[in-house]
Design a protein around this motif. Structure first.
Motif, PDB file in Angstrom:
ATOM      1  N   VAL A 129       0.844  -1.208   0.000  1.00 31.26           N
ATOM      2  CA  VAL A 129       0.000   0.000   0.000  1.00 31.26           C
ATOM      3  C   VAL A 129       0.873   1.249   0.000  1.00 31.26           C
ATOM      4  O   VAL A 129       0.692   2.161  -0.800  1.00 31.26           O
ATOM      5  CB  VAL A 129      -0.993   0.008   1.187  1.00 31.26           C
ATOM      6  CG1 VAL A 129      -1.699   1.355   1.296  1.00 31.26           C
ATOM      7  CG2 VAL A 129      -2.030  -1.107   1.038  1.00 31.26           C
TER       8      VAL A 129
ATOM      9  N   VAL B 247       4.701   5.223  -2.593  1.00 33.93           N
ATOM     10  CA  VAL B 247       4.690   6.587  -2.049  1.00 33.93           C
ATOM     11  C   VAL B 247       5.564   6.695  -0.798  1.00 33.93           C
ATOM     12  O   VAL B 247       5.599   7.729  -0.147  1.00 33.93           O
ATOM     13  CB  VAL B 247       3.242   7.065  -1.736  1.00 33.93           C
ATOM     14  CG1 VAL B 247       2.456   7.229  -3.029  1.00 33.93           C
ATOM     15  CG2 VAL B 247       2.503   6.112  -0.808  1.00 33.93           C
TER      16      VAL B 247
ATOM     17  N   GLY C  85       3.565   0.572 -11.053  1.00 38.39           N
ATOM     18  CA  GLY C  85       2.292   0.528 -10.336  1.00 38.39           C
ATOM     19  C   GLY C  85       2.298  -0.683  -9.415  1.00 38.39           C
ATOM     20  O   GLY C  85       3.050  -1.631  -9.618  1.00 38.39           O
ATOM     21  N   ARG C  86       1.452  -0.614  -8.380  1.00 38.78           N
ATOM     22  CA  ARG C  86       1.431  -1.686  -7.385  1.00 38.78           C
ATOM     23  C   ARG C  86       1.048  -3.025  -8.004  1.00 38.78           C
ATOM     24  O   ARG C  86       1.689  -4.040  -7.774  1.00 38.78           O
ATOM     25  CB  ARG C  86       0.422  -1.356  -6.280  1.00 38.78           C
ATOM     26  CG  ARG C  86       0.775  -0.142  -5.442  1.00 38.78           C
ATOM     27  CD  ARG C  86      -0.355   0.176  -4.477  1.00 38.78           C
ATOM     28  NE  ARG C  86      -0.071   1.336  -3.666  1.00 38.78           N
ATOM     29  CZ  ARG C  86      -0.322   2.589  -4.044  1.00 38.78           C
ATOM     30  NH1 ARG C  86      -0.858   2.839  -5.223  1.00 38.78           N
ATOM     31  NH2 ARG C  86      -0.036   3.597  -3.233  1.00 38.78           N
TER      32      ARG C  86
ATOM     33  N   SER D 196      -7.800   0.696   1.965  1.00 31.76           N
ATOM     34  CA  SER D 196      -6.814   0.706   0.879  1.00 31.76           C
ATOM     35  C   SER D 196      -6.285  -0.698   0.610  1.00 31.76           C
ATOM     36  O   SER D 196      -6.112  -1.100  -0.542  1.00 31.76           O
ATOM     37  CB  SER D 196      -5.630   1.616   1.223  1.00 31.76           C
ATOM     38  OG  SER D 196      -6.050   2.938   1.359  1.00 31.76           O
TER      39      SER D 196
END
Lengths: 406, 406
Positions: B162, B166, B182-183, B213
């Motif tokens: 998650v 970031v 991207g995750r 999330s």
């Protein structure tokens, strides 16, 4: 560097008189008459105007919509299922379609909001089981996207998905099916229904949640090939302006998908700020929420700053302010005009940008072969030499011959 | 209703002497000797034990691991890339493999933690571009999952996704590629690498984020067909016990995927609670964090309650407490034993459950044909009549003939 460069087009015109001779050395009036960028606002009152019978009410709504048209080229119309179809099979089609056509005739793009949402949902759906609810949800999308095709070609397909399956304020049909199917499957289904009905439509997902949860949801949806045309971001700021830091952070985080971003529901108020402890804005119920002179200056300033940041961002294609006038959602002083239609400072502040700073107007001298060149904001243009004029569109670079009409 | 019913099996045995005659009317001692459920703990000190050369240190670590084995049947071994392979190509394979085998010989299932994580990542990766980083990450997975196959068949494939793209505490190779891909794509890649190398392995995703999330991330991953065997949930409670409400909420929300749930990193401390304002637990750096008598009673009580709730939940398959002894991560009083290996009240509290309340021991009288029937906790069993005995496994219903060995 011009921060609005991406909003502009290089335009080169060979200006000819009706008889084909070049307008060599002439003074050419260049006037932008419309914007490619979508400057939007809630246009719910256009539906009320279509229904109004009392002449005084009609005149009042007409005045309001005239002022609305003085700013905007893009309007949101209500399709809340519970209000649009309060009794199964009885819809607000006549007045909604009349409003959509009326706006379209005035050059306004229309978006329908929303096709699927747990709030303001039709209570009669709850008598069905989940399979039947989903079935009717998809039928509703097929029906409305089809009926309005060519008039409404932009849709908030689904609204507030992050909270949808865990929304616990009251039982409703959409939370039930979202809990059942999961977010991604429901979004897949409703987008598929909209896409197959109108493959050219602009289809949005929309949320007030701007956290990492929404980012991760979008990742999952894009990996699942959901045909999202643009990312809708709500920005109701009843609890105070986000400010540049949050605004830039949101833009940065939602830019990485490379999709167009629409600010779909913007609110900046001109009165007292709602306390920060309120979680669901709907919990703030007040009898009166006055607009104040200081609040109005602040609102105008914040709107100017926020619109400027968004207009400068290459992925933002639309900004919609939610309420045109004060006293709508939550009774807030959230409008560009007061309840009596008088313009507030924010009206003039935004007008100064949309129809001032961000609009190209010039008088150019054609060269000896009749050419003019300029760099102008994207949109529709009119050029005129004396009584002769002509219109053209510049959504990108233009290099063409243009024949004036007498 | 028995809240542990799903943890038990109906067992019917036809007990025969070595010569084939039934043990009719005999007193049969029934003793559960192992658990199907995974009662786990960090087992990092088993690696230290393998490396220890000083006899005193060795004896101390041996004593610690003996006490560890007195409670647990499942251990987590460290595979943090930066520590496992501090210099590219030079790994901690010898001592890690030795520890894994040592644990395996003692009947302990071993999990490797983690194969991909932004924290404690190898700094030497940063000299490569993103494509090369991903390439080496996948090679690392292929290498280690392959090398340890048959010894380590459970992996925390990826940790803390998650926050991964970031994460802004420091630049690192994994945040770079997660931001880039991207995750969902990164998780897809690392799981695919682990799965193709060891298709029978139990592959976990693991996170401390238990918000919506993580739920939405899991939805996206499952829609993208990522072969997640179990959902890993961290529960470091340095800031105070979650309590039943949060615990049940987390269980409810993560149950809807129908996948097994592993509590992978549990911490309940026996000292002062970390202040609530600390966001990243790593920011709480203290020289000393004493265990207190009241704290020890509280820890024992909370561990008993939490383990009981988790053991009662049908989807939970494993609970791992992070630190076995005090003074590990964050210097916290987080262990079942003090730093000097003396048992704390929490040790005995958990022992009372794992090897008391939740373990089946009985003496049954065989019927005239030599049959015994009972309902026992799932796991391994030994039955004995005098000096003759036999072992069997009961991971589900058992109905079989069993011949005692002299």
């Amino acid at each position: 560097m011009d921060k609005y460069m991406h909003r502009k087009a290089e335009i080169r015109l060979h200006v000819l008189y009706p008889d084909g001779t070049p307008a060599a050395g002439e003074q050419i009036h260049v006037d932008q008459i419309s914007h490619s960028f979508l400057f939007g606002c809630g246009a719910f009152d256009s539906v009320a105007l279509m229904k109004a019978e009392d002449p005084q009410e009609k005149a009042f709504l007409q005045e309001r919509m005239d002022k609305w048209l003085g700013l905007f080229n893009y309007g949101t119309l209500p399709f809340y299922w519970g209000r649009y179809e309060p009794v199964e099979g009885t819809t607000a089609f006549p007045e909604t379609m009349a409003a959509a056509r009326w706006l379209q005739e005035k050059g306004v793009r229309v978006k329908g909001h929303p096709l699927c949402w747990h709030t303001a949902c039709a209570p009669w759906l709850m008598k069905y089981d989940n399979q039947e609810i989903l079935c009717r949800q998809l039928e509703r999308i097929h029906r409305d996207v089809s009926l309005y095709k060519g008039v409404v070609d932009m849709w908030d397909v689904i609204n507030e998905v992050v909270i949808m399956p865990v929304f616990d304020r009251y039982d409703n049909a959409i939370t039930r099916i979202c809990k059942d199917l999961g977010r991604i499957r429901l979004v897949k289904e409703v987008f598929a229904a909209a896409k197959e009905t109108n493959p050219e439509a602009t289809l949005l997902i929309n949320d007030f949640n701007t956290s990492v949860s929404y980012e991760i949801l979008l990742e999952g949806l894009l990996e699942a090939d959901v045909p999202i045309s643009a990312i809708g971001i709500q920005s109701h700021q009843h609890q105070g302006y986000w400010g540049l830091e949050k605004l830039n952070d949101v833009l940065e985080r939602f830019s990485r998908f490379g999709l167009p971003i629409h600010f779909t529901e913007n609110t900046l108020i001109s009165g007292e700020i709602m306390p920060a402890h309120i979680v669901d804005l709907n919990d703030w119920q007040v009898d009166s929420w006055p607009s104040t002179p200081e609040g109005e200056e602040r609102q105008a300033r914040e709107i100017s700053e926020m619109y400027s940041v968004l207009f400068a961002h290459p992925l933002v294609e639309a900004i919609t302010t939610w309420d045109f006038n004060d006293g709508c959602w939550l009774n807030a002083p959230s409008g560009f005009v007061y309840m009596d239609n008088r313009e507030k400072p924010s009206y003039y502040a935004l007008q100064k940008l949309i129809h001032g700073e961000w609009e190209t107007h010039d008088v150019l001298t054609a060269d000896e072969e009749g050419y003019i060149s300029f760099n102008g904001f994207k949109g529709g243009y009119c050029i005129a030499v004396g009584q002769a004029d002509a219109a053209f569109a510049a959504n990108g670079p233009v290099n063409e011959k243009i024949i004036l009409a007498p």
